[in-house]
Design an enzyme around this catalytic site. Sequence first.
Site, PDB file in Angstrom:
ATOM      1  N   ASP A  51      58.002  19.608 -43.141  1.00 54.53           N
ATOM      2  CA  ASP A  51      58.229  18.545 -44.122  1.00 54.53           C
ATOM      3  C   ASP A  51      58.097  17.202 -43.400  1.00 54.53           C
ATOM      4  O   ASP A  51      57.627  17.146 -42.248  1.00 54.53           O
ATOM      5  CB  ASP A  51      59.582  18.737 -44.834  1.00 54.53           C
ATOM      6  CG  ASP A  51      60.779  18.510 -43.922  1.00 54.53           C
ATOM      7  OD1 ASP A  51      60.578  18.258 -42.710  1.00 54.53           O
ATOM      8  OD2 ASP A  51      61.923  18.580 -44.413  1.00 54.53           O
ATOM      9  N   CYS A  98      61.498  21.640 -40.023  1.00 48.78           N
ATOM     10  CA  CYS A  98      62.114  20.624 -40.884  1.00 48.78           C
ATOM     11  C   CYS A  98      63.150  19.892 -40.023  1.00 48.78           C
ATOM     12  O   CYS A  98      63.082  19.981 -38.789  1.00 48.78           O
ATOM     13  CB  CYS A  98      62.699  21.243 -42.155  1.00 48.78           C
ATOM     14  SG  CYS A  98      64.076  22.388 -41.905  1.00 48.78           S
ATOM     15  N   GLY A  99      64.057  19.185 -40.643  1.00 52.43           N
ATOM     16  CA  GLY A  99      65.012  18.415 -39.849  1.00 52.43           C
ATOM     17  C   GLY A  99      65.893  19.302 -38.987  1.00 52.43           C
ATOM     18  O   GLY A  99      66.011  19.111 -37.776  1.00 52.43           O
ATOM     19  N   THR A 100      66.496  20.311 -39.615  1.00 55.24           N
ATOM     20  CA  THR A 100      67.387  21.227 -38.895  1.00 55.24           C
ATOM     21  C   THR A 100      66.722  22.555 -38.546  1.00 55.24           C
ATOM     22  O   THR A 100      67.231  23.294 -37.703  1.00 55.24           O
ATOM     23  CB  THR A 100      68.603  21.577 -39.775  1.00 55.24           C
ATOM     24  OG1 THR A 100      68.092  22.147 -41.000  1.00 55.24           O
ATOM     25  CG2 THR A 100      69.444  20.349 -40.093  1.00 55.24           C
ATOM     26  N   HIS A 115      63.758  41.529 -29.420  1.00 52.88           N
ATOM     27  CA  HIS A 115      64.609  42.406 -30.230  1.00 52.88           C
ATOM     28  C   HIS A 115      64.286  42.404 -31.722  1.00 52.88           C
ATOM     29  O   HIS A 115      64.554  43.386 -32.400  1.00 52.88           O
ATOM     30  CB  HIS A 115      66.084  42.020 -30.045  1.00 52.88           C
ATOM     31  CG  HIS A 115      66.620  42.410 -28.704  1.00 52.88           C
ATOM     32  ND1 HIS A 115      67.951  42.336 -28.378  1.00 52.88           N
ATOM     33  CD2 HIS A 115      65.991  42.890 -27.585  1.00 52.88           C
ATOM     34  CE1 HIS A 115      68.125  42.762 -27.123  1.00 52.88           C
ATOM     35  NE2 HIS A 115      66.950  43.091 -26.616  1.00 52.88           N
ATOM     36  N   ARG A 147      64.655  51.171 -29.597  1.00 51.50           N
ATOM     37  CA  ARG A 147      65.743  51.107 -30.595  1.00 51.50           C
ATOM     38  C   ARG A 147      65.590  49.900 -31.513  1.00 51.50           C
ATOM     39  O   ARG A 147      66.054  49.910 -32.655  1.00 51.50           O
ATOM     40  CB  ARG A 147      67.110  51.110 -29.903  1.00 51.50           C
ATOM     41  CG  ARG A 147      67.419  49.867 -29.094  1.00 51.50           C
ATOM     42  CD  ARG A 147      68.719  50.044 -28.309  1.00 51.50           C
ATOM     43  NE  ARG A 147      69.152  48.801 -27.696  1.00 51.50           N
ATOM     44  CZ  ARG A 147      68.658  48.303 -26.558  1.00 51.50           C
ATOM     45  NH1 ARG A 147      67.683  48.945 -25.928  1.00 51.50           N
ATOM     46  NH2 ARG A 147      69.127  47.176 -26.052  1.00 51.50           N
ATOM     47  N   HIS A 148      64.902  48.879 -31.018  1.00 45.35           N
ATOM     48  CA  HIS A 148      64.706  47.675 -31.845  1.00 45.35           C
ATOM     49  C   HIS A 148      63.690  47.921 -32.956  1.00 45.35           C
ATOM     50  O   HIS A 148      63.766  47.332 -34.025  1.00 45.35           O
ATOM     51  CB  HIS A 148      64.305  46.490 -30.965  1.00 45.35           C
ATOM     52  CG  HIS A 148      65.318  46.220 -29.902  1.00 45.35           C
ATOM     53  ND1 HIS A 148      66.582  45.782 -30.187  1.00 45.35           N
ATOM     54  CD2 HIS A 148      65.266  46.397 -28.557  1.00 45.35           C
ATOM     55  CE1 HIS A 148      67.279  45.664 -29.068  1.00 45.35           C
ATOM     56  NE2 HIS A 148      66.491  46.045 -28.062  1.00 45.35           N
TER      57      HIS A 148
HETATM   58  C1  RB5 Z   1      65.251  16.488 -45.048  1.00 47.50           C
HETATM   59  O1  RB5 Z   1      66.022  15.349 -45.008  1.00 47.50           O
HETATM   60  C2  RB5 Z   1      66.055  17.686 -44.525  1.00 47.50           C
HETATM   61  O2  RB5 Z   1      67.014  18.050 -45.468  1.00 47.50           O
HETATM   62  C3  RB5 Z   1      65.143  18.835 -44.220  1.00 47.50           C
HETATM   63  O3  RB5 Z   1      64.202  18.440 -43.287  1.00 47.50           O
HETATM   64  C4  RB5 Z   1      65.791  20.076 -43.621  1.00 47.50           C
HETATM   65  O4  RB5 Z   1      66.585  19.750 -42.528  1.00 47.50           O
HETATM   66  C5  RB5 Z   1      66.426  21.006 -44.545  1.00 47.50           C
HETATM   67  O5  RB5 Z   1      66.913  22.078 -44.158  1.00 47.50           O
END
Ligand code: RB5
Length: 150
Positions: free
Chosen positions: A8, A65-67, A98, A132-133
């Site tokens: 994104d 994405c951001g996180t 794994h 096993r995996h």
């Molecule tokens: C965008 O601001 C943020 O919400 C997106 O990049 C992401 O981190 C969502 O999980």
Amino acid sequence: MRIAIGSDHAGFSLKEELKEFLIKKGYQVKDVGAFSDDSVDYPEFSEKVAVLVSQKKADRGIVICGTGIGVSIVANKVPGVRAALCQNVFTARYSRRHNDSNVLALGARVVELTQAKKIIITWLTTSFEGGRHERRVKQIKKIEDKYLKC
Ligand code: RB5
């Protein structure tokens, strides 16, 4: 190896850097967007990458994405995809050894470029251990199949 990559707006700049890095390393890269840092919704881009992997039009996928959380949730909705959100080399290595992960999710607001490159190279060059995996990965597939029938 064919790699599909998507992000994104939050992951755009990291995606561009990583795309360049991968091409220089000789990987074949398919970029599904986003193509600018204008605000967009991450599900669209993660789905595109995941579908390419699921349909075997790409060998592996990278979603950003951001996180890394949103894109990993989306990618894991697509049958056959095992997306792993990795924030360090250890989890990247073990998601391959794994879990036979076929999509890597990264958080551009969590890992910086040098760390992301180390994670990616580890993830791309580590083999699945099988044994096993293999049994456990088959169990994941069975659960997926069970709910696809609902
Ligand atoms: C965008 O601001 C943020 O919400 C997106 O990049 C992401 O981190 C969502 O999980």
